[in-house]
Design an enzyme around this catalytic site. Sequence first.
Site, PDB file in Angstrom:
ATOM      1  N   GLU A 157       1.122  -0.393  -5.116  1.00  0.00           N
ATOM      2  CA  GLU A 157       0.168   0.684  -5.361  1.00  0.00           C
ATOM      3  C   GLU A 157       1.001   1.965  -5.436  1.00  0.00           C
ATOM      4  OE1 GLU A 157      -3.496   3.276  -3.528  1.00  0.00           O
ATOM      5  OE2 GLU A 157      -1.862   2.538  -2.298  1.00  0.00           O
ATOM      6  N   ASP A 210       0.819  -1.207   0.000  1.00  0.00           N
ATOM      7  CA  ASP A 210       0.000   0.000   0.000  1.00  0.00           C
ATOM      8  C   ASP A 210       0.858   1.265   0.000  1.00  0.00           C
ATOM      9  OD1 ASP A 210      -2.659   1.341   0.420  1.00  0.00           O
ATOM     10  OD2 ASP A 210      -1.692   1.979   2.277  1.00  0.00           O
TER      11      ASP A 210
END
EC number: 2.4.1.18
Length: 643
Positions: free
Chosen positions: A368, A315
Amino acid sequence: MQNEIIYGPTLAGEGDVYLFREGTHRRIYDFLGAHPFEHEGRKGVLFSLWAPGAKNVYVMGDFNSWEREGCPLAPRWDSSGIWEGFVPDAEAGCRYKYVIRTAGGELVDKSDPLAFAAETPPASASVVCAPAHEWRDAEWMAARAGKNATDAPQSIYEMHAGSWRRGDGDSILSWRDLAGELPPYLEANGFTHVEFMPVMEHPFYGSWGYQTTGYFAPTARYGSPEDFMALVDALHARGIGVILDWVPSHFPTDSFGLSRFDGTALYEHEDPRQGFHPDWKSAIFNYGRNEVRSFLISSAYYWLDRYHADGLRVDAVASMLYLDYSRRDGEWVANKYGGKENIEAIAFLREMNCALYADFPGISVTAEESTSWPMVTKPVWLGGLGFGYKWNMGWMNDFISYMSQDPVYRKYRHDQLTFGMWYAYAENFVLPFSHDEVVHGKCSLLEKMPGDGWQKAANLRLMFGWMFCHPGKKLVFMGGEFGQSREWNHDRSLDWHELGDERHAGIARWFADLNNFYRGRPELWELDTSPDGFEWIDCSDRDAGVVSFIRRDKRGGALVFAANFTPVVRGGYRVGFPKGGRWREALNSDSSLYGGSGVGNLGSVDTEETGFHGQSFSAELTLPPLGCLIFTPENGADEGAED
């Protein structure tokens, strides 16, 4: 009163401590944390904690009536900052916390950073646990490299475990409940992988797991660690890969967590310009500290090692790479060269990816990363970051922006539809319609679509058709597959009752058929990362809103995709084809089966030896309104007559 505690037993050899302090130990969970242990015939628990800034460290729990200073740990002789102690008669299932006396004399209660299980929030004690499971997925583990490869189909179902479905009385399903319901659902709908939003323990349910406190413990909200292992095993039994969302970018500042753990900025930076994230009000890991790198890499290892995860989705990578991320001038500290690149974070990501891919063959690590940072998925030896895949946020933003326009205006945004192919091979991309697109007032995917109810559904079917035929792996957040109307809400189940409405049922049938078709057609995935797998037929007819292209596999097989992004039926619309003969209309998003108007080509078209669009053959098509068609050559098509 001091409880009995024995000093001397340890699980950490000199080599372990050396590698930990060097920042290269990859399995610190083997010796840090709370381990059931037997010493000289006595069973108990060996506690081991890194807290170099502490003046004293104690462990309290069920085994000593939570007496704060009753069980003092002892520092190791080697100045490692590790404190240890063996507590006889403590056992698995005991709750515990550490009590740290800081250099200033303050006593603070902390959960174990290496806890393998935790109390159900809002309680925050750690739980002694040695998770064990009799795995039955040897066949899957041996073959999974092929499932995660760039030349394999990957259709990923992103989901939040607590709000997928609810049980009786709106109860949250357990890991065991999900093990019974989720795998057959994913299999029937054609998914190859499931990606769980962070399952690691987190205090605030509304953070969806992205504010992690337990980097080695699955959240107790849904059951025990063994229950989660059983879920992974059940998914593997159905041929479904498991990807876990993982957050090494920041952590919450809850008093019992990692923040100022031993009275110092142990895991974070002391300077808030480096150690505090202004967007998420959370602390930023200090990647320049060796032991912190060991902690994070070991966390990644733990989920791949002990839980048989097949991949990690990392993330907020962009927030790690840039020192000025979401900061104004004067709010950040430049690197030693005066730049904004976080040199320590870059080194950490490269080291992590090299280690994970070396030690866990067949896994995937996805970034990401929302900027144009170069070579995210290129090997470290070429100067890349070493990830396997990267979410294509640019493609997603452009495409959603295009689709949200009234069709009458789409011709003015045509480049948003086609621009993605200019950089489609710069990275190994995943095309994501993720949870971030259906929360915080952004509307569901269905409600982003313009028009009346029929048009919204048609646009959404067209949207999915475009994604599945465009180069790149696929990811859809739960609920999108049946066109949920409402935004996602983590406090309630998906609106499964909508499947009783024929419009949503049609979307669901389309998605399942499309997904299963995708898995069986190597033209749509074998050459995802090679320009040889894609060829525009025509991408310039912005006035008609029609786009067509060819997808190819490694053996020269081809299929033709044609889409009409307007609500006007395009009859007699000539499209070039790469081969002669009859082409079957394999899928039509406007079929009445899916809730469409039934406009199409009666199941097939016969090409003519009339060159068009740079192809040797062509056919006149009837293009449905707000629809897409996928054509495959029938047996007997002229395989040798390709231009």
